[in-house]
Design an enzyme around this catalytic site. Structure first.
Site, PDB file in Angstrom:
ATOM      1  N   VAL A   9      39.436  38.655  40.706  1.00  0.00           N
ATOM      2  CA  VAL A   9      39.144  38.022  42.231  1.00  0.00           C
ATOM      3  C   VAL A   9      37.551  37.795  41.998  1.00  0.00           C
ATOM      4  O   VAL A   9      36.931  38.210  41.301  1.00  0.00           O
ATOM      5  CB  VAL A   9      38.987  39.647  42.855  1.00  0.00           C
ATOM      6  N   SER A  10      37.190  36.736  42.994  1.00  0.00           N
ATOM      7  CA  SER A  10      36.151  36.182  43.066  1.00  0.00           C
ATOM      8  C   SER A  10      34.955  36.809  43.366  1.00  0.00           C
ATOM      9  O   SER A  10      33.738  36.596  42.828  1.00  0.00           O
ATOM     10  CB  SER A  10      36.378  34.888  43.850  1.00  0.00           C
ATOM     11  N   THR A  11      35.020  37.993  44.328  1.00  0.00           N
ATOM     12  CA  THR A  11      33.781  38.721  44.647  1.00  0.00           C
ATOM     13  C   THR A  11      34.143  40.258  44.586  1.00  0.00           C
ATOM     14  O   THR A  11      35.135  40.693  44.387  1.00  0.00           O
ATOM     15  CB  THR A  11      33.563  38.240  46.158  1.00  0.00           C
ATOM     16  N   GLN A  14      36.270  41.851  47.155  1.00  0.00           N
ATOM     17  CA  GLN A  14      37.819  41.756  46.997  1.00  0.00           C
ATOM     18  C   GLN A  14      38.450  42.907  46.295  1.00  0.00           C
ATOM     19  O   GLN A  14      37.943  43.547  45.448  1.00  0.00           O
ATOM     20  CB  GLN A  14      38.350  40.460  46.740  1.00  0.00           C
TER      21      GLN A  14
END
Length: 193
Positions: A9-11, A14
């Site tokens: 997940v990018s952040t 999330q």
């Protein structure tokens, strides 16, 4: 053969739980998850751990290729490296990526993908070099303008002639030491000394 999953997940906000559940449902006995990392970063901690964990004959399963790589070139490189390692891959949302790399046809497809990726990189590089050469022929120089204009360069040359260090000159002029060093080298090159 072990089915190994990888999720990302990018952040940090999330939640990777849905990806993990999909991977377990697809048969993954071990799932590696990176939180808050870009797919353009090659050395993500859990991705590195996943790569170390994989053995020849294993299958790597992931939700989508963008979980592994942030560009086509990076994706093809990853697929090629996994193939070389004897690891097959399976995307849950991109069935065309489920390439049987143990077969001659699968190996050929990966080889063709690698050649096309390299062709793309080489073409971009050639176009960039051609564009830079044209810009230079028109008198344009790329990059950020120097902070060491003619006045500062003259002042730096005077101070250097008085025996001042580059660090002292940089402090007086309010620029970095490397800017002073480069300006002095350019001035020496112009004077032929």
């Amino acid at each position: 053969m072990t089915v190994v999953g990888y999720a990302r997940v990018s952040t940090r906000d999330q939640n990777p739980a849905a990806q993990e559940a999909e991977l377990r449902e697809a048969g993954a006995v071990r799932v590696f998850v990176d939180h808050g990392t870009s797919s353009r970063v090659a050395d993500r901690p859990q991705w590195v751990a996943c790569r170390d964990y994989l053995r020849p004959g294993d299958e790597l399963v992931f939700r989508a290729l963008d979980r592994l790589a942030g560009s086509e070139v990076m994706a093809i490189q990853v697929i090629h490296e996994l193939t070389e390692q004897g690891v097959s891959i399976r995307s849950l949302t991109e069935p065309a990526l489920s390439i049987d790399t143990s077969s001659p046809m699968g190996q050929a497809i990966v080889g063709i993908m690698a050649v096309l990726a390299q062709l793309r990189v080489d073409t971009i590089r050639a176009n960039t070099m051609r564009g830079l050469a044209y810009a230079r022929s028109q008198g344009r120089v790329g990059g950020r303008p120097t902070v060491m204009g003619p006045e500062r360069t003259d002042a730096a040359l005077r101070m250097k002639a008085q025996g001042q260090s580059n660090t002292h000159i940089a402090t007086v002029l309010g620029v970095s030491t490397s800017s002073v060093r480069r300006a002095l080298i350019r001035a020496q090159d112009k004077s032929g000394a």
